[in-house]
Scaffold this active site. Sequence first.
Site, PDB file in Angstrom:
ATOM      1  N   ASP A 106     -87.975  30.171  90.949  1.00  0.00           N
ATOM      2  CA  ASP A 106     -88.939  31.135  90.408  1.00  0.00           C
ATOM      3  C   ASP A 106     -88.796  31.396  88.925  1.00  0.00           C
ATOM      4  O   ASP A 106     -89.309  32.376  88.410  1.00  0.00           O
ATOM      5  CB  ASP A 106     -88.725  32.464  91.139  1.00  0.00           C
ATOM      6  CG  ASP A 106     -87.289  32.967  90.989  1.00  0.00           C
ATOM      7  OD1 ASP A 106     -86.554  32.418  90.157  1.00  0.00           O
ATOM      8  OD2 ASP A 106     -86.913  33.912  91.703  1.00  0.00           O
ATOM      9  N   GLU A 128     -87.176  25.652  97.577  1.00  0.00           N
ATOM     10  CA  GLU A 128     -87.269  27.099  97.814  1.00  0.00           C
ATOM     11  C   GLU A 128     -88.715  27.574  97.645  1.00  0.00           C
ATOM     12  O   GLU A 128     -89.007  28.557  96.981  1.00  0.00           O
ATOM     13  CB  GLU A 128     -86.324  27.882  96.891  1.00  0.00           C
ATOM     14  CG  GLU A 128     -85.937  29.244  97.442  1.00  0.00           C
ATOM     15  CD  GLU A 128     -84.951  30.000  96.545  1.00  0.00           C
ATOM     16  OE1 GLU A 128     -83.749  29.906  96.799  1.00  0.00           O
ATOM     17  OE2 GLU A 128     -85.402  30.668  95.594  1.00  0.00           O
ATOM     18  N   GLU A 142     -91.158  36.640  88.489  1.00  0.00           N
ATOM     19  CA  GLU A 142     -90.845  35.551  89.421  1.00  0.00           C
ATOM     20  C   GLU A 142     -91.887  35.351  90.514  1.00  0.00           C
ATOM     21  O   GLU A 142     -92.135  34.225  90.937  1.00  0.00           O
ATOM     22  CB  GLU A 142     -89.461  35.786  90.046  1.00  0.00           C
ATOM     23  CG  GLU A 142     -88.293  35.592  89.087  1.00  0.00           C
ATOM     24  CD  GLU A 142     -87.986  36.806  88.215  1.00  0.00           C
ATOM     25  OE1 GLU A 142     -88.667  37.847  88.363  1.00  0.00           O
ATOM     26  OE2 GLU A 142     -87.077  36.715  87.378  1.00  0.00           O
ATOM     27  N   HIS A 223     -79.443  42.509  87.497  1.00  0.00           N
ATOM     28  CA  HIS A 223     -80.020  41.984  86.252  1.00  0.00           C
ATOM     29  C   HIS A 223     -81.544  41.997  86.217  1.00  0.00           C
ATOM     30  O   HIS A 223     -82.152  41.571  85.247  1.00  0.00           O
ATOM     31  CB  HIS A 223     -79.561  40.540  86.034  1.00  0.00           C
ATOM     32  CG  HIS A 223     -80.089  39.582  87.062  1.00  0.00           C
ATOM     33  ND1 HIS A 223     -81.341  39.035  86.984  1.00  0.00           N
ATOM     34  CD2 HIS A 223     -79.548  39.109  88.200  1.00  0.00           C
ATOM     35  CE1 HIS A 223     -81.543  38.245  88.030  1.00  0.00           C
ATOM     36  NE2 HIS A 223     -80.468  38.281  88.793  1.00  0.00           N
ATOM     37  N   ARG A 225     -85.435  42.458  85.720  1.00  0.00           N
ATOM     38  CA  ARG A 225     -86.230  43.091  84.663  1.00  0.00           C
ATOM     39  C   ARG A 225     -86.900  44.388  85.140  1.00  0.00           C
ATOM     40  O   ARG A 225     -87.044  45.332  84.377  1.00  0.00           O
ATOM     41  CB  ARG A 225     -87.311  42.122  84.174  1.00  0.00           C
ATOM     42  CG  ARG A 225     -86.776  41.047  83.265  1.00  0.00           C
ATOM     43  CD  ARG A 225     -87.889  40.098  82.814  1.00  0.00           C
ATOM     44  NE  ARG A 225     -87.489  39.328  81.656  1.00  0.00           N
ATOM     45  CZ  ARG A 225     -86.611  38.339  81.687  1.00  0.00           C
ATOM     46  NH1 ARG A 225     -86.042  37.998  82.813  1.00  0.00           N
ATOM     47  NH2 ARG A 225     -86.280  37.692  80.591  1.00  0.00           N
ATOM     48  N   HIS A 255     -74.194  40.845  83.843  1.00  0.00           N
ATOM     49  CA  HIS A 255     -75.069  39.776  83.342  1.00  0.00           C
ATOM     50  C   HIS A 255     -75.154  39.847  81.816  1.00  0.00           C
ATOM     51  O   HIS A 255     -75.094  40.930  81.237  1.00  0.00           O
ATOM     52  CB  HIS A 255     -76.451  39.970  83.975  1.00  0.00           C
ATOM     53  CG  HIS A 255     -77.370  38.787  83.863  1.00  0.00           C
ATOM     54  ND1 HIS A 255     -78.073  38.499  82.723  1.00  0.00           N
ATOM     55  CD2 HIS A 255     -77.688  37.819  84.754  1.00  0.00           C
ATOM     56  CE1 HIS A 255     -78.809  37.398  82.919  1.00  0.00           C
ATOM     57  NE2 HIS A 255     -78.578  36.974  84.149  1.00  0.00           N
TER      58      HIS A 255
HETATM   59  C1  UD1 Z   1     -83.480  34.638  84.421  1.00  0.00           C
HETATM   60  C2  UD1 Z   1     -84.658  34.360  85.359  1.00  0.00           C
HETATM   61  C3  UD1 Z   1     -84.479  35.050  86.690  1.00  0.00           C
HETATM   62  C4  UD1 Z   1     -83.170  34.681  87.319  1.00  0.00           C
HETATM   63  C5  UD1 Z   1     -82.073  35.034  86.338  1.00  0.00           C
HETATM   64  C6  UD1 Z   1     -80.759  34.580  86.928  1.00  0.00           C
HETATM   65  C7  UD1 Z   1     -86.827  34.037  84.338  1.00  0.00           C
HETATM   66  C8  UD1 Z   1     -88.072  34.687  83.939  1.00  0.00           C
HETATM   67  N1  UD1 Z   1     -85.886  34.864  84.777  1.00  0.00           N
HETATM   68  O1  UD1 Z   1     -83.509  36.002  84.002  1.00  0.00           O
HETATM   69  O2  UD1 Z   1     -85.537  34.645  87.558  1.00  0.00           O
HETATM   70  O3  UD1 Z   1     -82.984  35.428  88.517  1.00  0.00           O
HETATM   71  O4  UD1 Z   1     -82.289  34.331  85.105  1.00  0.00           O
HETATM   72  O5  UD1 Z   1     -79.661  35.018  86.262  1.00  0.00           O
HETATM   73  O6  UD1 Z   1     -86.704  32.826  84.257  1.00  0.00           O
HETATM   74  N2  UD1 Z   1     -78.076  35.383  78.195  1.00  0.00           N
HETATM   75  C9  UD1 Z   1     -77.010  34.823  77.530  1.00  0.00           C
HETATM   76  N3  UD1 Z   1     -76.327  33.800  78.131  1.00  0.00           N
HETATM   77  C10 UD1 Z   1     -76.659  33.328  79.353  1.00  0.00           C
HETATM   78  C11 UD1 Z   1     -77.748  33.901  80.017  1.00  0.00           C
HETATM   79  C12 UD1 Z   1     -78.450  34.927  79.425  1.00  0.00           C
HETATM   80  O7  UD1 Z   1     -76.661  35.235  76.446  1.00  0.00           O
HETATM   81  O8  UD1 Z   1     -75.984  32.408  79.855  1.00  0.00           O
HETATM   82  C13 UD1 Z   1     -78.832  36.476  77.527  1.00  0.00           C
HETATM   83  C14 UD1 Z   1     -79.576  35.963  76.323  1.00  0.00           C
HETATM   84  O9  UD1 Z   1     -79.629  36.969  75.359  1.00  0.00           O
HETATM   85  C15 UD1 Z   1     -80.959  35.680  76.894  1.00  0.00           C
HETATM   86  C16 UD1 Z   1     -81.116  36.858  77.837  1.00  0.00           C
HETATM   87  O10 UD1 Z   1     -79.808  36.984  78.424  1.00  0.00           O
HETATM   88  O11 UD1 Z   1     -81.923  35.624  75.885  1.00  0.00           O
HETATM   89  C17 UD1 Z   1     -82.160  36.716  78.896  1.00  0.00           C
HETATM   90  O12 UD1 Z   1     -81.993  35.507  79.626  1.00  0.00           O
HETATM   91  P1  UD1 Z   1     -83.252  34.884  80.398  1.00  0.00           P
HETATM   92  O13 UD1 Z   1     -82.855  33.600  80.988  1.00  0.00           O
HETATM   93  O14 UD1 Z   1     -84.447  34.897  79.510  1.00  0.00           O
HETATM   94  O15 UD1 Z   1     -83.556  35.947  81.525  1.00  0.00           O
HETATM   95  P2  UD1 Z   1     -82.699  36.494  82.722  1.00  0.00           P
HETATM   96  O16 UD1 Z   1     -82.813  37.959  82.706  1.00  0.00           O
HETATM   97  O17 UD1 Z   1     -81.346  35.898  82.678  1.00  0.00           O
HETATM   98  N1  UDP Z   2     -73.089  34.451  90.681  1.00  0.00           N
HETATM   99  C1  UDP Z   2     -72.001  33.941  89.984  1.00  0.00           C
HETATM  100  N2  UDP Z   2     -71.289  34.791  89.179  1.00  0.00           N
HETATM  101  C2  UDP Z   2     -71.613  36.102  89.036  1.00  0.00           C
HETATM  102  C3  UDP Z   2     -72.730  36.609  89.747  1.00  0.00           C
HETATM  103  C4  UDP Z   2     -73.459  35.750  90.553  1.00  0.00           C
HETATM  104  O1  UDP Z   2     -71.676  32.770  90.102  1.00  0.00           O
HETATM  105  O2  UDP Z   2     -70.912  36.814  88.293  1.00  0.00           O
HETATM  106  C5  UDP Z   2     -73.868  33.515  91.508  1.00  0.00           C
HETATM  107  C6  UDP Z   2     -74.119  33.941  92.932  1.00  0.00           C
HETATM  108  O3  UDP Z   2     -73.148  33.430  93.803  1.00  0.00           O
HETATM  109  C7  UDP Z   2     -75.509  33.358  93.232  1.00  0.00           C
HETATM  110  C8  UDP Z   2     -76.176  33.303  91.880  1.00  0.00           C
HETATM  111  O4  UDP Z   2     -75.148  33.412  90.901  1.00  0.00           O
HETATM  112  O5  UDP Z   2     -75.424  32.050  93.737  1.00  0.00           O
HETATM  113  C9  UDP Z   2     -77.160  34.421  91.747  1.00  0.00           C
HETATM  114  O6  UDP Z   2     -77.577  34.500  90.460  1.00  0.00           O
HETATM  115  P1  UDP Z   2     -78.448  35.684  89.867  1.00  0.00           P
HETATM  116  O7  UDP Z   2     -78.107  36.952  90.572  1.00  0.00           O
HETATM  117  O8  UDP Z   2     -78.257  35.630  88.404  1.00  0.00           O
HETATM  118  O9  UDP Z   2     -79.946  35.216  90.146  1.00  0.00           O
HETATM  119  P2  UDP Z   2     -80.945  35.295  91.379  1.00  0.00           P
HETATM  120  O10 UDP Z   2     -80.248  34.885  92.617  1.00  0.00           O
HETATM  121  O11 UDP Z   2     -81.469  36.703  91.438  1.00  0.00           O
HETATM  122  O12 UDP Z   2     -82.032  34.336  90.983  1.00  0.00           O
END
Ligand code: UD1
Ligand code: UDP
Length: 387
Positions: A106, A128, A142, A223, A225, A255
């Site tokens: 998603d 999925e 999503e 995490h 939004r 996160h």
């Molecule tokens: C994204 C996904 C969400 C998923 C989530 C899993 C979209 C719209 N959202 O949301 O569906 O459930 O990831 O975790 O695709 N950042 C870092 N390092 C990282 C990751 C994130 O610094 O490794 C920070 C950065 O500032 C980045 C911000 O988090 O710009 C947002 O990350 P982004 O991937 O845009 O959105 P998520 O909230 O992580």
């Molecule tokens: N996860 C991880 N480390 C963490 C938190 C979550 O490896 O500190 C793993 C968890 O086991 C799962 C996945 O990350 O498989 C879930 O990710 P997240 O919650 O970011 O996204 P979502 O499932 O909502 O898309």
Amino acid sequence: MDRSTHDNWYLMKVMSIFGTRPEAIKMAPLVRAIEASPELAGAVCVTGQHRMMLDQVLSFFGIMPAIDLDVMVPNQTLNGLMSRVLARLDEALAEHRPDYVLVHGDTTTALAATFAAFHRGIPVGHVEAGLRTYDLTQPWPEEMNRQVVDRMARDLFSSTEQSATHLREERAPGRIFVTGNTVIDALLMTLDRIDADAELKGALDRQFSFLDPRRRLVLVTGHRRENFGEGFAQVCEALATLAQRQDTEIVYPVHLNPNVHGPVHECLTGKPNLHLIPPLDYVPFVSLMRRATVILTDSGGVQEEASSLGKPVLVMRDVTERPEAVAAGMVELVGTDAARIIARVTRILDLADSPSSSAVRITPYGDGGASRRIVDVLCGRIPLPLA
Ligand code: UD1
Ligand code: UDP
């Protein structure tokens, strides 16, 4: 080695595209199954949407991406991210010319990759497929990403019958297969690795030596939004109250999104029973899930994994696109109201007679064979669905 041609036989070249931590975890067993298939030539393209959280997953599962689009920027906007993935992936598709593209779930990465492949006439398989709330505001964005990907994909790999039913009711144009969720494949592979490797087990014990084994463990992730702002304020209030229990420890791997990291650290730093830690690598996270008495989360994947581990899960959302475990009594939706979270966590902690248990159960989400079934479809070994 380029396996796309071999002894004059043409192998179907399948490019798996993903960019976030959960996508990497859920695609990893499938990538490995594709690599092991003599009929397929696999290539992995990572967008780098989650630079820091992605690489540890790739390394644990032994995956080497052929292409890295490196799109991540701090505090990225959805439109910025989408446009970078679309433009850079279009070039990669032109250069590598896959016959088939696999996307997962998603995310913005999945949406942009589906558009990029669709515009080039490359068939897409959606892993999925069919998860729905039918509310475009939650999970946001999503729910929209899923619906759009499912209109464009040729093959729709659903985790459950219920997801497949959504797709049939929507008259999705693609072919629908119920395969189970690859997250269970990944989880079972990881538990096997931990249990077979004394050194790894020892390292995990050392990593969590700050936890008192006599106390109950509450594991928290959050995490989404939709919960930014007031939602996270309520969750923090609840955690601050729960941290006053002397029989309990709370671990919250926070996160990296600044909209989560900032407020959570501001509210909760300095509480002795509450450990705010950086996001955990996948293996330590699995071992903490196994150790937890209760898991409080707004994540999708954690709902699937935790119910497979037989752990009570409280989900900080008002709706879930994964209703199967709710119906089975393994998961409860608690929203983000502080009083409700406190009451529900307290009830589970009070009822638990031992700090943790670690039975692995069969769940609605799969049996560990999802990747094999998807590969069977790609190789034409599963008959096409009739409708
Ligand atoms: C994204 C996904 C969400 C998923 C989530 C899993 C979209 C719209 N959202 O949301 O569906 O459930 O990831 O975790 O695709 N950042 C870092 N390092 C990282 C990751 C994130 O610094 O490794 C920070 C950065 O500032 C980045 C911000 O988090 O710009 C947002 O990350 P982004 O991937 O845009 O959105 P998520 O909230 O992580
Ligand atoms: N996860 C991880 N480390 C963490 C938190 C979550 O490896 O500190 C793993 C968890 O086991 C799962 C996945 O990350 O498989 C879930 O990710 P997240 O919650 O970011 O996204 P979502 O499932 O909502 O898309």
